[in-house]
Design an enzyme around this catalytic site. Sequence first.
Site, short mmCIF file in Angstrom:
data_model
loop_
_atom_site.label_atom_id
_atom_site.label_comp_id
_atom_site.label_asym_id
_atom_site.label_seq_id
_atom_site.Cartn_x
_atom_site.Cartn_y
_atom_site.Cartn_z
N LYS A 1 0.78 -1.41 -0.03
CA LYS A 1 -0.01 -0.17 -0.02
C LYS A 1 0.71 1.12 -0.03
O LYS A 1 1.84 1.68 0.81
CB LYS A 1 -0.86 0.20 1.15
CG LYS A 1 -2.11 -0.96 1.32
CD LYS A 1 -1.73 -2.19 1.97
CE LYS A 1 -2.95 -3.03 1.73
NZ LYS A 1 -2.75 -4.46 2.58
N LYS B 1 -5.73 4.91 2.89
CA LYS B 1 -6.36 4.52 4.23
C LYS B 1 -4.99 4.71 5.23
O LYS B 1 -5.47 4.99 6.20
CB LYS B 1 -6.79 3.20 4.10
CG LYS B 1 -5.81 2.13 3.82
CD LYS B 1 -6.35 0.52 4.09
CE LYS B 1 -5.20 -0.49 3.88
NZ LYS B 1 -5.74 -1.71 4.15
#
Length: 462
Positions: A196, A285
Amino acid sequence: MVGSIEAKSLQSNGSVHHIGLNLEEKLDEFRRLLGKSEKDPLRIVSVGAGAWGSVFAALLQESYGGFRDKFQIRIWRRAGRAVDRETAEHLFEVINSREDILRRLIRRCAYLKYVEARLGDRTLYADEILKDGFCLNMVDTPLCPLKVVTNLQEAVWDADIVVNGLPSTETREVFEEISKYWKERITVPIIISLSKGIETALEPVPHIITPTKMIHQATGVPIDNVLYLGGPNIAAEIYNKEYANARICGAAKWRKPLAKFLRQPHFIVWDNSDLVTHEVMGGLKNVYAIGAGMVAALTNESATSKSVYFAHCTSEMIFITHLLAEEPEKLAGPLLADTYVTLLKGRNAWYGQMLAKGEINRDMGDSISGKGMIQGVSAVGAFYQLLSQSSLSILPSEEKKPVAPVESCPILKTLYKILITREQSTQAILQALRDETLNDPRDRIEIAQSHAFYRPSLLGQP
C-alpha cells in the site's frame, strides 16, 4: 513441516477426507490453468517478510503445504537483521506461554537457541526465527514454520507466483533487481501485490505510480499478470482464524481463478476489476489512519470525535479517487471496511496514537522496531506533493480563483504539516476538525461525483 492436511481439514469442519480433497482439487485446477506438468510443483515465493507478507505465506503453507509434490512456497527476506535483547526476552516469554510452540521447537531441536538469546549468550536473526514461525514485526503471533531464503535470485528465478509483501518504498528497487534474474525466463510469472502506497512523478506531467505499476515498469511483466490484494485485514487476526474478507483486483484472466485458489473457510476472497481505486485507497487509508490514531489519543477515545474525523477523511478519500478515475469503485462494502479497520486498528493508527501521546517522536523515522514500516508517512508526502501541483488546479464552487486540489483536503494538508514539514504539533489535527469554515463533507463528495475534476493525467494517461 507444518501440520498435515488432515489436521488442517479437521480444524475446518471435522470432515477430514472431504475438505482435504477439495484443497487438492483446487490446487490441481490452478496447476492445470498454469500448464504445470505432473512432477512440476506450483512454486510461490513471498518477497518481503513483514506481518502481512509472512501471514499470507503461512496461510498458503497451511492450506497446501501437505501436497509436497504439487506445491512449494518460500519467503525471501534480507539476511543480517539482528533481534535485539528486549525482543529476544519477549519472544522467550511467548514461546514458554504456548505449549504447542514449545513442543514444536523442542521437536525441531530449535529451543536451546532461544534460551541462549534470553540469557544474552547468543544473537538471533530475523531470517533465523522466521524459519521457526516468528515474524519480527509480530512475535506475539507465532506462525507455522516457513522455508526462508535470503538470496533473492534463488528465491524468485523459477517462481510461478510472486507475492509482493514489501513496503511501497522498497518495491521498485527490489523488483528491478528481480528483473535481472528473469531475463532468460520463458514463462511469465503472476505477481500479487500486498503493498500500500504510491510514488509521485512530476514529469512529463504530475502523476502517481502505484506498486503494481512500479512492478510492471521494473520487470516488464504485462500489467494483466500483476494484481493487488486488499483487505479488510489485520494480519495477526487473520492468522488466528478471525473471519475476514479480501478482494483481489486486476485483469479477469487471473483474478477469478486466484480468488478461488486463495479462498479459505475463514478468509473469503472476492474478485474486482477496479485495480486503480483499490490500490489508491490502500495508500490513502494508511495516510488517514495516522490522523485517526492522533484523534483517538487526543480525545481519550471519544467516539464522537472519531466519527467526525471519519466523515471528513472519507470525503477527502472519495474526492481524491474521483480526481484519478472517472467512475471509481464506491467507498462501500469491503473497500469501506478496509478503510474502517485500518483507521480503527493497525500500525499506522498505532503510530498516530503514540505520536500524540509522546511515546515516540518523529525523529525516530517511519520504521519502528516491532512494527515495521509505517507506510502512511511516505504516502502523506507523496499525495501532498501530487495534489499541490498548480497544473492540476480546480475551481471549487466557493472559490473565486483556481486552487490546487490539496486545498480541498484540509486533513491531508494538516498531516503534511505535522509529519513532513513538522511545523505543527499533533494537536493541529483537532484544530483542523474544529475549523468553523469547513464545509459539510457531503459537499466535497457531491463536487467529486460531478466528475468536474477528473484528471486522467494523474494516472499517466493522455
